[in-house]
Design a protein around this motif. Sequence first.
Motif, PDB file in Angstrom:
ATOM      1  N   LEU A 178       7.003  93.800 -27.246  1.00  0.00           N
ATOM      2  CA  LEU A 178       6.588  92.980 -28.377  1.00  0.00           C
ATOM      3  C   LEU A 178       5.601  93.734 -29.255  1.00  0.00           C
ATOM      4  CD1 LEU A 178       6.442  90.344 -29.973  1.00  0.00           C
ATOM      5  CD2 LEU A 178       4.768  89.517 -28.279  1.00  0.00           C
ATOM      6  N   ARG A 179       4.607  94.348 -28.638  1.00  0.00           N
ATOM      7  CA  ARG A 179       3.628  95.109 -29.424  1.00  0.00           C
ATOM      8  C   ARG A 179       4.302  96.239 -30.191  1.00  0.00           C
ATOM      9  NH1 ARG A 179       1.140  98.055 -26.006  1.00  0.00           N
ATOM     10  NH2 ARG A 179       1.905  99.942 -26.918  1.00  0.00           N
ATOM     11  N   ALA A 180       5.222  96.947 -29.542  1.00  0.00           N
ATOM     12  CA  ALA A 180       5.939  98.035 -30.214  1.00  0.00           C
ATOM     13  C   ALA A 180       6.753  97.510 -31.397  1.00  0.00           C
ATOM     14  CB  ALA A 180       6.837  98.766 -29.219  1.00  0.00           C
ATOM     15  N   GLU A 181       7.391  96.363 -31.231  1.00  0.00           N
ATOM     16  CA  GLU A 181       8.166  95.770 -32.329  1.00  0.00           C
ATOM     17  C   GLU A 181       7.259  95.349 -33.479  1.00  0.00           C
ATOM     18  OE1 GLU A 181      11.563  95.228 -33.058  1.00  0.00           O
ATOM     19  OE2 GLU A 181      11.665  96.800 -31.528  1.00  0.00           O
ATOM     20  N   LEU A 182       6.124  94.749 -33.167  1.00  0.00           N
ATOM     21  CA  LEU A 182       5.180  94.373 -34.213  1.00  0.00           C
ATOM     22  C   LEU A 182       4.643  95.612 -34.933  1.00  0.00           C
ATOM     23  CD1 LEU A 182       3.289  91.564 -32.284  1.00  0.00           C
ATOM     24  CD2 LEU A 182       4.725  91.229 -34.310  1.00  0.00           C
ATOM     25  N   ASP A 183       4.292  96.639 -34.165  1.00  0.00           N
ATOM     26  CA  ASP A 183       3.814  97.894 -34.759  1.00  0.00           C
ATOM     27  C   ASP A 183       4.874  98.510 -35.678  1.00  0.00           C
ATOM     28  OD1 ASP A 183       1.325  97.793 -33.524  1.00  0.00           O
ATOM     29  OD2 ASP A 183       1.902  99.161 -31.898  1.00  0.00           O
ATOM     30  N   ARG A 184       6.129  98.496 -35.210  1.00  0.00           N
ATOM     31  CA  ARG A 184       7.222  99.071 -36.006  1.00  0.00           C
ATOM     32  C   ARG A 184       7.378  98.306 -37.318  1.00  0.00           C
ATOM     33  NH1 ARG A 184      11.995  97.756 -37.281  1.00  0.00           N
ATOM     34  NH2 ARG A 184      12.172  96.057 -35.798  1.00  0.00           N
ATOM     35  N   ARG A 185       7.326  96.998 -37.250  1.00  0.00           N
ATOM     36  CA  ARG A 185       7.479  96.190 -38.470  1.00  0.00           C
ATOM     37  C   ARG A 185       6.304  96.390 -39.423  1.00  0.00           C
ATOM     38  NH1 ARG A 185      10.518  90.646 -36.451  1.00  0.00           N
ATOM     39  NH2 ARG A 185      12.068  91.734 -35.183  1.00  0.00           N
ATOM     40  N   LEU A 186       5.109  96.552 -38.864  1.00  0.00           N
ATOM     41  CA  LEU A 186       3.961  96.856 -39.730  1.00  0.00           C
ATOM     42  C   LEU A 186       4.142  98.205 -40.419  1.00  0.00           C
ATOM     43  CD1 LEU A 186       0.972  95.650 -37.542  1.00  0.00           C
ATOM     44  CD2 LEU A 186       1.651  94.721 -39.760  1.00  0.00           C
ATOM     45  N   ALA A 187       4.596  99.190 -39.663  1.00  0.00           N
ATOM     46  CA  ALA A 187       4.810 100.527 -40.228  1.00  0.00           C
ATOM     47  C   ALA A 187       5.907 100.488 -41.301  1.00  0.00           C
ATOM     48  CB  ALA A 187       5.180 101.516 -39.122  1.00  0.00           C
ATOM     49  N   ASP A 188       6.978  99.753 -41.018  1.00  0.00           N
ATOM     50  CA  ASP A 188       8.079  99.652 -41.985  1.00  0.00           C
ATOM     51  C   ASP A 188       7.632  98.989 -43.283  1.00  0.00           C
ATOM     52  OD1 ASP A 188       9.743 100.841 -40.146  1.00  0.00           O
ATOM     53  OD2 ASP A 188      10.848  99.013 -39.625  1.00  0.00           O
TER      54      ASP A 188
END
Length: 152
Positions: A138-148
């Motif tokens: 979940l954290r990785a997905e949130l981080d990825r979406r923030l980066a995107d």
Amino acid sequence: MTGSESARIRDTYLAALQHDLFDPQPDETLVGVVRRPTRWFAGAVDENVPALGPPTDLLDAVKDEEETLKMRGICDEEAHNAAWDAVDFDARYRAHLRESPEASEAMADLLRRVRDGEGLVLVCFENTEKKHCHRTILRAELDRRLADSGTS
């Protein structure tokens, strides 16, 4: 510090909070991401978002496989991790985050809060030093979406 972190989102587990192994900052919100919270879990976090916990069928599949492996003499941590792999937990949980309207809405809310400057700590039960845990996905997905979106 027991837990993992990005610029605005960190994660930890319940026992780390209970035993002062993790130090949340005053401006951080402890967000439980547990489908089936216990009473003592609810008392340890500021809020819980069940929609971000693994779906019940996935939790049950892991539990069933884990019990089968334990009956064959595999220790708790190894059985948990092997069960996780056997049921393709990572891919199924990521699909849940993409496809569940409730999970998508909850993720959008967390992302909005982080973009508005709120620090979040994702909390569940598993000590990731020994066991796989959905909150790291979940954290990785949130981080990825923030980066995107250009806000990491």
